[in-house]
Motif scaffolding. Sequence first.
Motif, PDB file in Angstrom:
ATOM      1  N   TYR A 113       0.789  -1.144   0.026  1.00 49.92           N
ATOM      2  CA  TYR A 113      -0.180  -0.010  -0.022  1.00 49.92           C
ATOM      3  C   TYR A 113       0.839   1.281  -0.079  1.00 49.92           C
ATOM      4  CZ  TYR A 113      -3.748   3.237   1.252  1.00 49.92           C
ATOM      5  OH  TYR A 113      -4.300   4.258   1.123  1.00 49.92           O
ATOM      6  N   ASP A 145      -6.848  -1.764  -0.036  1.00 49.35           N
ATOM      7  CA  ASP A 145      -7.617  -1.507   1.031  1.00 49.35           C
ATOM      8  C   ASP A 145      -8.649  -0.005   0.752  1.00 49.35           C
ATOM      9  OD1 ASP A 145      -8.588  -0.077   3.372  1.00 49.35           O
ATOM     10  OD2 ASP A 145      -6.934  -0.286   4.560  1.00 49.35           O
ATOM     11  N   ARG A 161     -11.302   1.488   1.721  1.00 48.11           N
ATOM     12  CA  ARG A 161     -11.965   2.491   2.328  1.00 48.11           C
ATOM     13  C   ARG A 161     -10.838   3.619   2.750  1.00 48.11           C
ATOM     14  NH1 ARG A 161     -15.179   1.179   7.788  1.00 48.11           N
ATOM     15  NH2 ARG A 161     -16.523   0.209   6.212  1.00 48.11           N
ATOM     16  N   ARG A 162      -9.698   3.201   3.119  1.00 48.06           N
ATOM     17  CA  ARG A 162      -8.457   3.892   3.136  1.00 48.06           C
ATOM     18  C   ARG A 162      -8.268   4.770   1.861  1.00 48.06           C
ATOM     19  NH1 ARG A 162      -2.544   1.585   5.110  1.00 48.06           N
ATOM     20  NH2 ARG A 162      -1.372   3.666   5.210  1.00 48.06           N
ATOM     21  N   ALA A 213     -10.304   7.570   0.907  1.00 53.16           N
ATOM     22  CA  ALA A 213      -9.904   8.926   1.823  1.00 53.16           C
ATOM     23  C   ALA A 213      -8.664   9.563   1.414  1.00 53.16           C
ATOM     24  CB  ALA A 213     -10.232   8.310   3.245  1.00 53.16           C
ATOM     25  N   ALA A 214      -7.800   8.880   0.933  1.00 56.89           N
ATOM     26  CA  ALA A 214      -6.464   9.466   0.827  1.00 56.89           C
ATOM     27  C   ALA A 214      -6.787   9.864  -0.509  1.00 56.89           C
ATOM     28  CB  ALA A 214      -5.342   8.153   0.539  1.00 56.89           C
TER      29      ALA A 214
END
Length: 640
Positions: free
Chosen positions: A505, A531, A533-534, A537-538
Amino acid sequence: MRELDLPLNEETAAALLTDSSEEVQGETIRYFARSLDARRAADIVRLVPHGSPSLIKEILAYFEAVPATGMRILAGSAAIAGLRPEALGALIEIASRIKEKEAHDFIARFAGSADPSIREKALTALARFGTEGNEGTLEKGLSDPAAQVRIAALARIAADPRRELIEAALALATDPDEDVRTALALALGAAGLKEFAPRASRMLNDSSIKVGAGALISLAAFDDASFLETIRARWSLAQIKTAIHAARNDSRFASVLELIDRNAVRSNNLEVAFILAENERDFTLELIGKIKKSHDPQVRLKAIEILALLPTGEFLTSLLGIMKRDPLAELRVRAMEIVSMTGREDETISAVSSMLVDPSPAVRTRAAEILGGRSTPQALEALFHVLDTSDRKFREVVTTSLSAILADSPEKFGELLKSIPETKTRKLGMTWLMGKTRRRGAMRFLVNLMEDDDPEVRAAAVGALAKFKRKTLLVHFEKLIYDPSERVRAATVNAIAAIGGAAAYDLCARAVEDIDEFVRRRAALGLARIDERRALAALGEKVASIPDLGSCVKGLLFAAGASYDRSVHGDPIARSIVAELCPEEEMRHAFHKSPDKKRRLHALRVLELADPGSAASLAELALKDPSVEIREEAQTYAGR
């Protein structure tokens, strides 16, 4: 008369009809038949009542050669009452050759006879006057208690097909007598009305192989596309040929089979010729001749498909000629497949190896596939000779075949790892091969190629290593996320995402800021795969500084079912991301099969995005969904 050492003249011959042995009478009748003398017809008929079966046969042969001129020849032949069935049957047959109403009425008297053999004769004889006016008799024959009469009725209907009669005959598909069902199956093909081909097809499922053989002959007569596949799937050729041979030797089916045969000769129907061929070897030679000489590619293709069902080992030389010289690539492929089935291994490998350089990609590809099933040094060597091809699709098949052979040859695999090949195409071929084999030592070989001067080779090495999914490879991949080639960087990001995990990641997060837009897009997709969801957001935080990530975010949100922004429809980048993360086939399955209504709704929206043109047909199905929300969504598509 010469055989009996008797003088040959009409007067002597006439006298011999009334006062001599049956042998002499038979020879005399043959004499009058040869001379086409109709003047003796009445005298010959008088011999019927007391004639033996062999003499009656001669009498009928005479009337076949010399048509009767009128019903007067039957007058005084004998009292009908008390005649043996064979004699009465002969008189009925003679009458059927007299095209007069009086003859028709004479025959009709016996249509209701208590003797089934007489009813059969009468029905067959009446049909010679044509179906017109005899429909009732034929239809009655279909429900006759005697199987032989039902079979005769079917034979006459096939000779002069009428839709209404054939439809009535279909009731016999469940007849308790397998011979009646066989006659029906054959009659459908002989009639030649293609609308009844599905009914013939259905009769293939009959419990009797005899009926199945009849249905198969009909499929051949219809020139049905499923004919050859049916033979391959249902029975062995020997089984079906045995059943067909039995049908051909049954006189009850003779007229129908002759009709099918005649129609086949007229239309050059190879399927019928094949299924009815008595001598397999002669027919094989005939097929090979057609393949070599016919100017019609469809005839040649059909002939080669039939040839694949026959033993061809002794004709290898002819097959090799076809394989190498026919201008049609599809036919060369089929010939090559037949060669590979002859059982002559060394000659097969040699011949197929030569086709690896055929000008047609389809032929080259099939040759590589065939060799992949031969774990011999000769096959291995032939495939290695073409490993440096620049044709990507061909290289894919060659490396797949090589990996299959090398699975059984660890020594040869070890030799391949000892040195890096010199040419670019060979390096690419070896890279693909190593990625497929995933054998010990392959990783080190591929890691070395990651330092090659050519970016295409480096990218291929990364792609091959990605298949190993080893976290230890991340340290090598990290170096390449700053490679000068955007192609290598994109391949590296894909490989890192395939491995997954926290370290992967972080590496993908670095690549999101790559100078190249395509690499950034692959990095965004990689983050989402690791990932989701992460990642969302990023990436949302970076849209302000890297605007093109906006399309990626919209696509990712849509694919995740988190947001269905309509602007995605007009954004090709966002749509491509949805297509990659939500494969169409998978979505179709979910739409039709998933018990989860949310999953079905998501699938509906993805499918509409993928193909807006199909929105109306999707809506038609979705309007029947038990979910109110899905039906409401469908209503928005219905007018499109």
